[in-house]
Design an enzyme around this catalytic site. Sequence first.
Site, mmCIF file in Angstrom:
data_model
loop_
_atom_site.group_PDB
_atom_site.id
_atom_site.type_symbol
_atom_site.label_atom_id
_atom_site.label_comp_id
_atom_site.label_asym_id
_atom_site.label_seq_id
_atom_site.Cartn_x
_atom_site.Cartn_y
_atom_site.Cartn_z
ATOM 1 N N ASN A 158 35.402 -1.092 -4.684
ATOM 2 C CA ASN A 158 35.254 -0.503 -6.011
ATOM 3 C C ASN A 158 33.836 0.064 -6.102
ATOM 4 O O ASN A 158 32.877 -0.691 -6.242
ATOM 5 C CB ASN A 158 35.495 -1.581 -7.080
ATOM 6 C CG ASN A 158 35.257 -1.069 -8.489
ATOM 7 O OD1 ASN A 158 35.044 0.129 -8.702
ATOM 8 N ND2 ASN A 158 35.284 -1.963 -9.466
ATOM 9 N N LYS A 204 32.522 1.777 -8.388
ATOM 10 C CA LYS A 204 32.012 1.804 -9.773
ATOM 11 C C LYS A 204 31.342 3.154 -10.070
ATOM 12 O O LYS A 204 31.741 4.154 -9.495
ATOM 13 C CB LYS A 204 31.088 0.604 -10.006
ATOM 14 C CG LYS A 204 31.773 -0.715 -9.634
ATOM 15 C CD LYS A 204 31.047 -1.941 -10.114
ATOM 16 C CE LYS A 204 31.817 -3.194 -9.705
ATOM 17 N NZ LYS A 204 31.214 -4.433 -10.170
ATOM 18 N N HIS A 250 39.443 -4.052 -15.396
ATOM 19 C CA HIS A 250 38.218 -4.609 -14.803
ATOM 20 C C HIS A 250 37.363 -5.206 -15.916
ATOM 21 O O HIS A 250 37.323 -4.676 -17.031
ATOM 22 C CB HIS A 250 37.438 -3.514 -14.056
ATOM 23 C CG HIS A 250 36.340 -4.078 -13.211
ATOM 24 N ND1 HIS A 250 35.131 -4.457 -13.749
ATOM 25 C CD2 HIS A 250 36.287 -4.374 -11.889
ATOM 26 C CE1 HIS A 250 34.372 -4.955 -12.777
ATOM 27 N NE2 HIS A 250 35.043 -4.908 -11.640
ATOM 28 N N GLU A 264 34.349 -5.042 -16.526
ATOM 29 C CA GLU A 264 33.377 -4.103 -17.110
ATOM 30 C C GLU A 264 34.049 -3.194 -18.143
ATOM 31 O O GLU A 264 33.426 -2.785 -19.113
ATOM 32 C CB GLU A 264 32.692 -3.300 -15.981
ATOM 33 C CG GLU A 264 31.715 -4.188 -15.216
ATOM 34 C CD GLU A 264 31.550 -3.847 -13.735
ATOM 35 O OE1 GLU A 264 31.942 -2.744 -13.326
ATOM 36 O OE2 GLU A 264 31.027 -4.709 -12.995
ATOM 37 N N GLU A 321 38.502 -11.924 -10.679
ATOM 38 C CA GLU A 321 37.075 -11.658 -10.609
ATOM 39 C C GLU A 321 36.351 -12.440 -11.712
ATOM 40 O O GLU A 321 36.300 -11.972 -12.856
ATOM 41 C CB GLU A 321 36.798 -10.164 -10.785
ATOM 42 C CG GLU A 321 37.460 -9.284 -9.753
ATOM 43 C CD GLU A 321 36.746 -7.947 -9.601
ATOM 44 O OE1 GLU A 321 36.358 -7.624 -8.485
ATOM 45 O OE2 GLU A 321 36.559 -7.242 -10.615
ATOM 46 N N GLY A 372 28.309 -8.978 -9.284
ATOM 47 C CA GLY A 372 26.998 -8.346 -9.177
ATOM 48 C C GLY A 372 25.836 -9.303 -9.376
ATOM 49 O O GLY A 372 24.691 -8.893 -9.549
ATOM 50 N N SER A 397 30.752 -10.733 -5.800
ATOM 51 C CA SER A 397 29.735 -11.013 -4.773
ATOM 52 C C SER A 397 30.321 -11.392 -3.411
ATOM 53 O O SER A 397 29.793 -12.266 -2.723
ATOM 54 C CB SER A 397 28.761 -12.084 -5.267
ATOM 55 O OG SER A 397 28.075 -11.619 -6.420
#
Length: 251
Positions: A10, A12, A97, A99, A167, A173, A213
């Site tokens: 991904n 992003k 996702h 985010e 996730e 991250g 991660s």
Amino acid sequence: MKRRNIVAGNWKMNLTVAESKELASAVLAEIGEGFSGCEVGVAPTFVALSETGKVIESGSLFLAAQNCHFENDGAYTGEISARMLLAAGCSYVIIGHSERRQFFGETDVIVNRKVRKALQEGLNVILCVGETLEEREGGITGDVVTRQVKGGLDGIAGIGELVIAYEPVWAIGTGKTATSEQAQEVHALIRRTVAELYGTEAADCLRIQYGGSVKPSNAAELFAMPDIDGGLIGGASLNAADFAAIVRAAC
Ligand code: 13P
């Protein structure tokens, strides 16, 4: 039950079109023929999809988008539909996702509408779920993930080849990976939830990726867990050598 591992990068909101093409070529060169045992793909930004698609056409990577809208067309300024993604060469779309949920207000209801539309149009889906740190510390990881899985799949008769990505938000991250045991526990719960909804056969076939991660140094241990069927890779997927090492661990 032997499921085929699936690994996706991904990307992003990173890389220009030219940089995306460059990374796609580098990824192909790095992984070579080394991924016949599993399915591997990349998810560039919308603007880089077509050009990246041309680069990977000769290889066997799949092309994924990072989001889509829940209608085919209309007055939705700034949005992209599943139908358009399919026409641009995508075979997968990442939906829900964290985010998107966190920064763009996507609820389970919106996520569900997107999943329905994508599947209806013939685009395969990677449905993302995962708890925040606060939720984990509050002991409600199981409730949150179950709600997201049930909410995301609400009213969907059959999941076919749909993939779920677990996730944990606190691991994205941050450099903090869930231990393989922590991840396995939630993956097993997701599989049980899907079994409840669609039966054990569908649940046995369902591929559940771990994301958060993932690095070359922890990939093999994660992928060795019985209910972890590959990974959704953020940061490490922007480096061709690291991504290739993760792919090798999955294949
Ligand atoms: P990182 O691998 O950078 O933690 O990101 C994971 C992710 O969000 C993939 O979708």
